[in-house]
Design a protein around this motif. Structure first.
Motif, PDB file in Angstrom:
ATOM      1  N   GLY A   1      40.175  34.669  30.832  1.00  0.00           N
ATOM      2  CA  GLY A   1      39.771  33.736  31.889  1.00  0.00           C
ATOM      3  C   GLY A   1      40.048  32.304  31.489  1.00  0.00           C
ATOM      4  N   ASP A   2      39.747  31.957  30.243  1.00  0.00           N
ATOM      5  CA  ASP A   2      40.013  30.605  29.744  1.00  0.00           C
ATOM      6  C   ASP A   2      41.513  30.295  29.763  1.00  0.00           C
ATOM      7  N   ALA A   3      42.335  31.315  29.514  1.00  0.00           N
ATOM      8  CA  ALA A   3      43.792  31.157  29.527  1.00  0.00           C
ATOM      9  C   ALA A   3      44.344  31.211  30.959  1.00  0.00           C
ATOM     10  N   GLU A   4      43.456  31.432  31.926  1.00  0.00           N
ATOM     11  CA  GLU A   4      43.788  31.494  33.350  1.00  0.00           C
ATOM     12  C   GLU A   4      44.729  32.639  33.703  1.00  0.00           C
ATOM     13  N   LEU A   5      44.661  33.717  32.920  1.00  0.00           N
ATOM     14  CA  LEU A   5      45.436  34.907  33.251  1.00  0.00           C
ATOM     15  C   LEU A   5      44.740  35.667  34.377  1.00  0.00           C
ATOM     16  N   ILE A   6      43.441  35.808  34.257  1.00  0.00           N
ATOM     17  CA  ILE A   6      42.647  36.430  35.320  1.00  0.00           C
ATOM     18  C   ILE A   6      41.458  35.527  35.610  1.00  0.00           C
ATOM     19  N   THR A   7      41.048  35.523  36.853  1.00  0.00           N
ATOM     20  CA  THR A   7      39.882  34.743  37.266  1.00  0.00           C
ATOM     21  C   THR A   7      38.917  35.704  37.944  1.00  0.00           C
ATOM     22  N   PRO A   8      37.905  36.140  37.213  1.00  0.00           N
ATOM     23  CA  PRO A   8      36.968  37.082  37.823  1.00  0.00           C
ATOM     24  C   PRO A   8      36.166  36.400  38.927  1.00  0.00           C
ATOM     25  N   LEU A   9      35.786  37.193  39.903  1.00  0.00           N
ATOM     26  CA  LEU A   9      34.887  36.675  40.928  1.00  0.00           C
ATOM     27  C   LEU A   9      33.491  36.647  40.345  1.00  0.00           C
ATOM     28  N   ARG A  10      32.618  35.945  41.002  1.00  0.00           N
ATOM     29  CA  ARG A  10      31.237  35.845  40.526  1.00  0.00           C
ATOM     30  C   ARG A  10      30.293  36.501  41.523  1.00  0.00           C
ATOM     31  N   SER A  11      29.314  37.211  40.993  1.00  0.00           N
ATOM     32  CA  SER A  11      28.288  37.806  41.842  1.00  0.00           C
ATOM     33  C   SER A  11      27.362  36.693  42.324  1.00  0.00           C
ATOM     34  N   ALA A  12      26.461  37.030  43.210  1.00  0.00           N
ATOM     35  CA  ALA A  12      25.501  36.038  43.713  1.00  0.00           C
ATOM     36  C   ALA A  12      24.701  35.431  42.563  1.00  0.00           C
TER      37      ALA A  12
ATOM     38  N   GLY B   1      25.915  34.851  39.619  1.00  0.00           N
ATOM     39  CA  GLY B   1      26.816  34.123  38.737  1.00  0.00           C
ATOM     40  C   GLY B   1      27.487  34.964  37.665  1.00  0.00           C
ATOM     41  N   HIS B   2      27.307  36.282  37.724  1.00  0.00           N
ATOM     42  CA  HIS B   2      27.913  37.160  36.724  1.00  0.00           C
ATOM     43  C   HIS B   2      29.364  37.463  37.084  1.00  0.00           C
ATOM     44  N   ARG B   3      30.196  37.565  36.056  1.00  0.00           N
ATOM     45  CA  ARG B   3      31.613  37.885  36.273  1.00  0.00           C
ATOM     46  C   ARG B   3      31.774  39.315  36.759  1.00  0.00           C
ATOM     47  N   ARG B   4      32.674  39.490  37.737  1.00  0.00           N
ATOM     48  CA  ARG B   4      32.986  40.811  38.274  1.00  0.00           C
ATOM     49  C   ARG B   4      34.503  40.956  38.309  1.00  0.00           C
ATOM     50  N   TYR B   5      34.998  42.119  37.866  1.00  0.00           N
ATOM     51  CA  TYR B   5      36.433  42.355  37.724  1.00  0.00           C
ATOM     52  C   TYR B   5      36.902  43.462  38.654  1.00  0.00           C
ATOM     53  N   SER B   6      38.125  43.319  39.131  1.00  0.00           N
ATOM     54  CA  SER B   6      38.749  44.343  39.975  1.00  0.00           C
ATOM     55  C   SER B   6      39.608  45.266  39.105  1.00  0.00           C
ATOM     56  N   ARG B   7      40.033  46.367  39.693  1.00  0.00           N
ATOM     57  CA  ARG B   7      40.930  47.282  38.962  1.00  0.00           C
ATOM     58  C   ARG B   7      42.248  46.590  38.636  1.00  0.00           C
ATOM     59  N   TYR B   8      42.737  45.782  39.552  1.00  0.00           N
ATOM     60  CA  TYR B   8      43.979  45.040  39.304  1.00  0.00           C
ATOM     61  C   TYR B   8      43.808  44.127  38.087  1.00  0.00           C
ATOM     62  N   GLN B   9      42.714  43.407  38.017  1.00  0.00           N
ATOM     63  CA  GLN B   9      42.468  42.527  36.879  1.00  0.00           C
ATOM     64  C   GLN B   9      42.322  43.316  35.588  1.00  0.00           C
ATOM     65  N   LEU B  10      41.743  44.495  35.667  1.00  0.00           N
ATOM     66  CA  LEU B  10      41.600  45.325  34.467  1.00  0.00           C
ATOM     67  C   LEU B  10      42.952  45.812  33.964  1.00  0.00           C
ATOM     68  N   ARG B  11      43.874  46.103  34.876  1.00  0.00           N
ATOM     69  CA  ARG B  11      45.216  46.489  34.442  1.00  0.00           C
ATOM     70  C   ARG B  11      45.902  45.330  33.720  1.00  0.00           C
ATOM     71  N   ILE B  12      45.735  44.128  34.231  1.00  0.00           N
ATOM     72  CA  ILE B  12      46.307  42.952  33.578  1.00  0.00           C
ATOM     73  C   ILE B  12      45.667  42.746  32.206  1.00  0.00           C
ATOM     74  N   ALA B  13      44.349  42.863  32.147  1.00  0.00           N
ATOM     75  CA  ALA B  13      43.638  42.689  30.877  1.00  0.00           C
ATOM     76  C   ALA B  13      44.051  43.748  29.865  1.00  0.00           C
ATOM     77  N   ALA B  14      44.253  44.979  30.327  1.00  0.00           N
ATOM     78  CA  ALA B  14      44.689  46.055  29.431  1.00  0.00           C
ATOM     79  C   ALA B  14      46.085  45.763  28.882  1.00  0.00           C
ATOM     80  N   ARG B  15      46.963  45.212  29.711  1.00  0.00           N
ATOM     81  CA  ARG B  15      48.311  44.840  29.246  1.00  0.00           C
ATOM     82  C   ARG B  15      48.215  43.731  28.204  1.00  0.00           C
ATOM     83  N   ALA B  16      47.341  42.762  28.440  1.00  0.00           N
ATOM     84  CA  ALA B  16      47.143  41.678  27.470  1.00  0.00           C
ATOM     85  C   ALA B  16      46.628  42.238  26.154  1.00  0.00           C
ATOM     86  N   ARG B  17      45.688  43.151  26.237  1.00  0.00           N
ATOM     87  CA  ARG B  17      45.149  43.757  25.011  1.00  0.00           C
ATOM     88  C   ARG B  17      46.244  44.488  24.246  1.00  0.00           C
ATOM     89  N   GLU B  18      47.091  45.199  24.967  1.00  0.00           N
ATOM     90  CA  GLU B  18      48.202  45.921  24.345  1.00  0.00           C
ATOM     91  C   GLU B  18      49.095  44.950  23.567  1.00  0.00           C
TER      92      GLU B  18
END
Length: 105
Positions: free
Chosen positions: A36-47, A49-66
């Motif tokens: 998020g700090d690197a602006e690769l993914i921007t999670p939405l926030r719940s009411a 203020g907690h971060r919430r991630y989509s499946r699309y964002q998780l695929r991107i995050a998994a690629r970054a982890r790889e």
């Protein structure tokens, strides 16, 4: 009218909490915050203020982890993923334009 169940079929629906998202891709919440700090993914926030991630964002995050697991610095991994995404989009546009050109011939 959108049915509640339809949201779970939506790749962009922010269905996962930070803890669950980190668990799903085998990383830490700190890694997700770094993306998020690197602006690769921007999670939405719940009411609340907690971060919430989509499946699309998780695929991107998994690629970054790889990439990071292979020794790529996180900033470089983020740039690689952005460039991969841009290339994929350009290829899609190119294919669409070729198809349109063929249909005009």
């Amino acid at each position: 009218m959108t049915r509640f169940g339809d949201r779970f079929d939506d790749d962009d629906y922010p269905a996962y909490t930070m803890g669950r998202a980190a668990e799903m891709i085998g990383t830490t919440p700190a890694f997700l915050r770094a993306l998020g700090d690197a602006e690769l993914i921007t999670p939405l926030r719940s009411a609340g203020g907690h971060r919430r991630y989509s499946r699309y964002q998780l695929r991107i995050a998994a690629r970054a982890r790889e990439l990071v697991d292979q020794g790529t610095p996180i900033e470089a991994a983020c740039r690689i993923i952005i460039l991969e995404d841009q290339l994929e989009e350009a290829l899609r546009i190119n294919e669409r334009l070729r198809s349109e050109q063929k249909s005009k011939s």
